[in-house]
Design an enzyme around this catalytic site. Structure first.
Site, PDB file in Angstrom:
ATOM      1  N   ASP A  95       1.115  -5.118   6.238  1.00  0.00           N
ATOM      2  CA  ASP A  95       2.410  -5.429   5.623  1.00  0.00           C
ATOM      3  C   ASP A  95       2.413  -6.858   5.089  1.00  0.00           C
ATOM      4  O   ASP A  95       2.845  -7.116   3.958  1.00  0.00           O
ATOM      5  CB  ASP A  95       3.545  -5.305   6.650  1.00  0.00           C
ATOM      6  CG  ASP A  95       3.786  -3.885   7.130  1.00  0.00           C
ATOM      7  OD1 ASP A  95       4.657  -3.214   6.574  1.00  0.00           O
ATOM      8  OD2 ASP A  95       3.097  -3.460   8.074  1.00  0.00           O
ATOM      9  N   ASP A 134       8.136  -2.803  -1.261  1.00  0.00           N
ATOM     10  CA  ASP A 134       7.867  -2.416   0.128  1.00  0.00           C
ATOM     11  C   ASP A 134       6.351  -2.365   0.266  1.00  0.00           C
ATOM     12  O   ASP A 134       5.698  -1.453  -0.240  1.00  0.00           O
ATOM     13  CB  ASP A 134       8.476  -1.054   0.464  1.00  0.00           C
ATOM     14  CG  ASP A 134       8.414  -0.758   1.961  1.00  0.00           C
ATOM     15  OD1 ASP A 134       7.549  -1.335   2.651  1.00  0.00           O
ATOM     16  OD2 ASP A 134       9.218   0.055   2.456  1.00  0.00           O
ATOM     17  N   THR A 172       5.279   2.213   7.995  1.00  0.00           N
ATOM     18  CA  THR A 172       4.458   1.361   8.879  1.00  0.00           C
ATOM     19  C   THR A 172       4.229   2.018  10.239  1.00  0.00           C
ATOM     20  O   THR A 172       3.108   1.981  10.773  1.00  0.00           O
ATOM     21  CB  THR A 172       5.120  -0.018   9.067  1.00  0.00           C
ATOM     22  OG1 THR A 172       5.215  -0.668   7.797  1.00  0.00           O
ATOM     23  CG2 THR A 172       4.302  -0.888  10.010  1.00  0.00           C
TER      24      THR A 172
END
Length: 323
Positions: free
Chosen positions: A66, A132, A137
């Site tokens: 991320d 995003d 995730t």
């Protein structure tokens, strides 16, 4: 969440006299940036060290992927388009981004497409990009890799007009010879590409919804639709792919939780092929830079027959979700 707006000198990769319009250049760059992001996502997984931290609980995670992907996407696009507002999901401290995270390429095929005339005069400062870096995730950390997407949505005038969805692990169960990953992109007025548009079976009501954020309200709303079957998967991007590839008839999520970076890119692609996405009340989402990030009144989407599904939402559900 990070809001990035830089004014660095632009590196002129598109300096031809007859250069394509700004929108097509941004989409073409976002395509290559998303492919770079996919490589980062796979590389982090391959190391075995995901660097997981909890943001707001066990169902709201952040990984090294991320963080690196957001830095890569935001810095790469900001370098080329310094006046575009870029809003990413992750709250990251400001720091220099390594050159190895920068992607300066673009997709030539996208540049060959003609920009719809209503978008031909767009200026950089009029665009908002919602990112995003790793949608799904939780599923990524659990090895449900086909749920994972990278989302780059492009908005103008508060409306999602273009989007890129990369699936880093598309085909990951198809064997060693399969090409891993794919990138889907779309622009309103042009269409969407990178997949085969398929409608769900006629007469079947197949609902796709959340895998890890269910609730009594979510389930009551789904039951009211009298579905033939329910698919529970992670990631908003993944759910919209279920719609455009005919695996589901409607995406229903009667709960707060989705944010603008979850829905901007998927909305643009769904709308580009004639679908519709709104909140549970039927209100459109707005993507101007000042808007609140939470989609407080849930999500309702369909490739076809949106009005039917909207008519089935119980008033008790609507009353529980305030826009």
């Amino acid at each position: 969440m990070i809001l990035l707006r830089t004014r660095k000198k632009t590196e002129g990769a598109f300096s031809m006299a007859s250069s394509p319009t700004l929108l097509m250049r941004v989409v073409a760059s976002a395509y290559s940036v998303a492919e770079k992001a996919a490589r980062i996502v796979r590389n982090v997984m391959a190391t075995g060290d995901l660097g997981i931290v909890e943001k707001c609980g066990a169902n709201d995670l952040q990984t090294k992927a991320d963080r690196l992907v957001q830095m890569s996407i935001c810095a790469s696009l900001a370098r080329k388009f310094p006046k575009v507002t870029i809003i990413g999901e992750e709250e990251l401290p400001p720091h220099d981004v390594s050159e190895e995270l920068i992607e300066d390429g673009h997709c030539e095929e996208i540049l060959k497409k003609t920009c719809p005339p209503q978008y031909a005069g767009i200026k950089e400062e009029e665009l908002v990009v919602w990112v995003d870096p790793l949608d799904g995730t939780k599923e990524y950390t659990e090895g449900l890799l086909d749920h994972v997407t990278v989302l780059i949505g492009i908005a103008y005038g508060g409306k999602a007009i273009a989007g890129v969805i990369n699936q880093p692990y598309y085909n990951y169960e198809a064997g060693a010879d399969a090409v891993l990953g794919r990138t889907i992109w779309g622009v309103l007025g042009i269409g969407a590409f990178g997949f085969e548009l398929t409608e769900a079976p006629a007469g079947k009501h197949i609902i796709v919804t959340t895998r890890s954020h269910s609730s009594t309200l979510v389930n009551d709303c789904i039951s009211a639709l009298n579905p033939d079957s329910v698919i529970r998967v992670g990631g908003a991007g993944n759910k919209i792919i279920q719609l455009i590839e005919g695996k589901a008839s409607a995406y229903v999520f009667a709960s707060p939780g989705c944010k603008k970076w979850d829905t901007c890119a998927p909305e643009a692609i769904l709308h580009a092929v004639g679908g519709k996405i709104t909140d549970i009340h039927g209100n459109s989402f707005h993507y101007n830079k000042e808007v609140k990030h939470m989609n407080s009144a849930g999500v309702l989407a369909a490739l076809r027959n949106y009005d039917y599904y909207a008519s089935c939402i119980p008033n008790t559900v609507k009353q529980s979700l305030v826009p």
